[in-house]
Design a protein around this motif. Structure first.
Motif, PDB file in Angstrom:
ATOM      1  N   GLY A 184       1.186  -1.330   0.472  1.00 26.28           N
ATOM      2  CA  GLY A 184      -0.181   0.034  -0.330  1.00 26.28           C
ATOM      3  C   GLY A 184       0.585   0.889  -0.409  1.00 26.28           C
ATOM      4  O   GLY A 184       1.899   1.102   0.388  1.00 26.28           O
ATOM      5  N   ALA A 185      -0.253   2.140  -0.110  1.00 22.02           N
ATOM      6  CA  ALA A 185       0.708   3.777   0.380  1.00 22.02           C
ATOM      7  C   ALA A 185       1.226   3.760   1.708  1.00 22.02           C
ATOM      8  O   ALA A 185       0.500   4.114   2.665  1.00 22.02           O
ATOM      9  N   ASP A 186       2.394   4.492   1.985  1.00 20.57           N
ATOM     10  CA  ASP A 186       3.590   4.018   2.274  1.00 20.57           C
ATOM     11  C   ASP A 186       4.417   5.530   2.105  1.00 20.57           C
ATOM     12  O   ASP A 186       4.487   5.696   1.648  1.00 20.57           O
ATOM     13  N   GLU A 187       3.867   6.339   3.615  1.00 22.57           N
ATOM     14  CA  GLU A 187       5.089   8.225   3.241  1.00 22.57           C
ATOM     15  C   GLU A 187       5.344   8.342   4.491  1.00 22.57           C
ATOM     16  O   GLU A 187       4.716   8.396   5.787  1.00 22.57           O
ATOM     17  N   ALA A 188       6.467   8.785   4.957  1.00 24.51           N
ATOM     18  CA  ALA A 188       7.240   9.170   5.684  1.00 24.51           C
ATOM     19  C   ALA A 188       7.375  10.561   6.084  1.00 24.51           C
ATOM     20  O   ALA A 188       7.303  11.252   4.790  1.00 24.51           O
ATOM     21  N   SER A 189       6.245  11.234   6.689  1.00 22.89           N
ATOM     22  CA  SER A 189       6.764  13.097   6.698  1.00 22.89           C
ATOM     23  C   SER A 189       8.003  13.976   8.477  1.00 22.89           C
ATOM     24  O   SER A 189       7.693  14.569   7.480  1.00 22.89           O
ATOM     25  N   GLU A 190       8.498  12.938   9.026  1.00 24.43           N
ATOM     26  CA  GLU A 190       9.174  13.567   9.776  1.00 24.43           C
ATOM     27  C   GLU A 190      10.412  11.962   9.852  1.00 24.43           C
ATOM     28  O   GLU A 190       9.915  11.558   9.925  1.00 24.43           O
ATOM     29  N   VAL A 191      11.581  12.971   9.930  1.00 18.34           N
ATOM     30  CA  VAL A 191      12.403  11.499  10.795  1.00 18.34           C
ATOM     31  C   VAL A 191      13.433  12.595  11.469  1.00 18.34           C
ATOM     32  O   VAL A 191      14.469  13.715  11.576  1.00 18.34           O
ATOM     33  N   ARG A 192      14.060  11.721  12.351  1.00 18.17           N
ATOM     34  CA  ARG A 192      15.190  12.064  13.937  1.00 18.17           C
ATOM     35  C   ARG A 192      15.934  11.728  13.915  1.00 18.17           C
ATOM     36  O   ARG A 192      15.232   9.555  14.347  1.00 18.17           O
ATOM     37  N   GLN A 193      17.173  12.047  14.128  1.00 11.83           N
ATOM     38  CA  GLN A 193      18.570  10.886  14.646  1.00 11.83           C
ATOM     39  C   GLN A 193      18.299  11.202  16.386  1.00 11.83           C
ATOM     40  O   GLN A 193      17.791  11.961  16.931  1.00 11.83           O
ATOM     41  N   THR A 194      17.864   9.388  16.650  1.00 10.14           N
ATOM     42  CA  THR A 194      17.684   9.835  18.238  1.00 10.14           C
ATOM     43  C   THR A 194      19.524   9.418  19.128  1.00 10.14           C
ATOM     44  O   THR A 194      20.574   9.633  17.942  1.00 10.14           O
TER      45      THR A 194
END
Length: 72
Positions: free
Chosen positions: A23-33
């Motif tokens: 299906g459609a998968d969309e990332a909106s934010e990424v952060r390094q931990t």
């Protein structure tokens, strides 16, 4: 799919990872931990592939944690 990648200071691709399903998968934010990994936040319509637990409706929230060793 979520496609996350890291570039070197010179602009070369250091690593990449693709996550998701049919299906459609969309990332909106990424952060390094603090431990060197990454957290990705977005939504998913998939119920297969890397998406666990089955889709509960159209666009489910999806949070993914990549450990530092997975992100290399």
């Amino acid at each position: 799919d979520f496609w996350v990648f890291k570039l070197t200071p010179g602009g070369e691709m250091s690593w990449q990872k693709c996550l998701g399903g049919k299906g459609a998968d969309e990332a909106s934010e990424v952060r390094q931990t603090q431990d060197g990994g990454f957290v990705l936040v977005g939504d998913s319509e998939s119920d297969d592939g890397d998406v666990r637990g089955g889709n509960k409706g159209r666009n489910d929230a999806w949070i993914v944690k990549l450990a530092s060793q997975m992100a290399e």
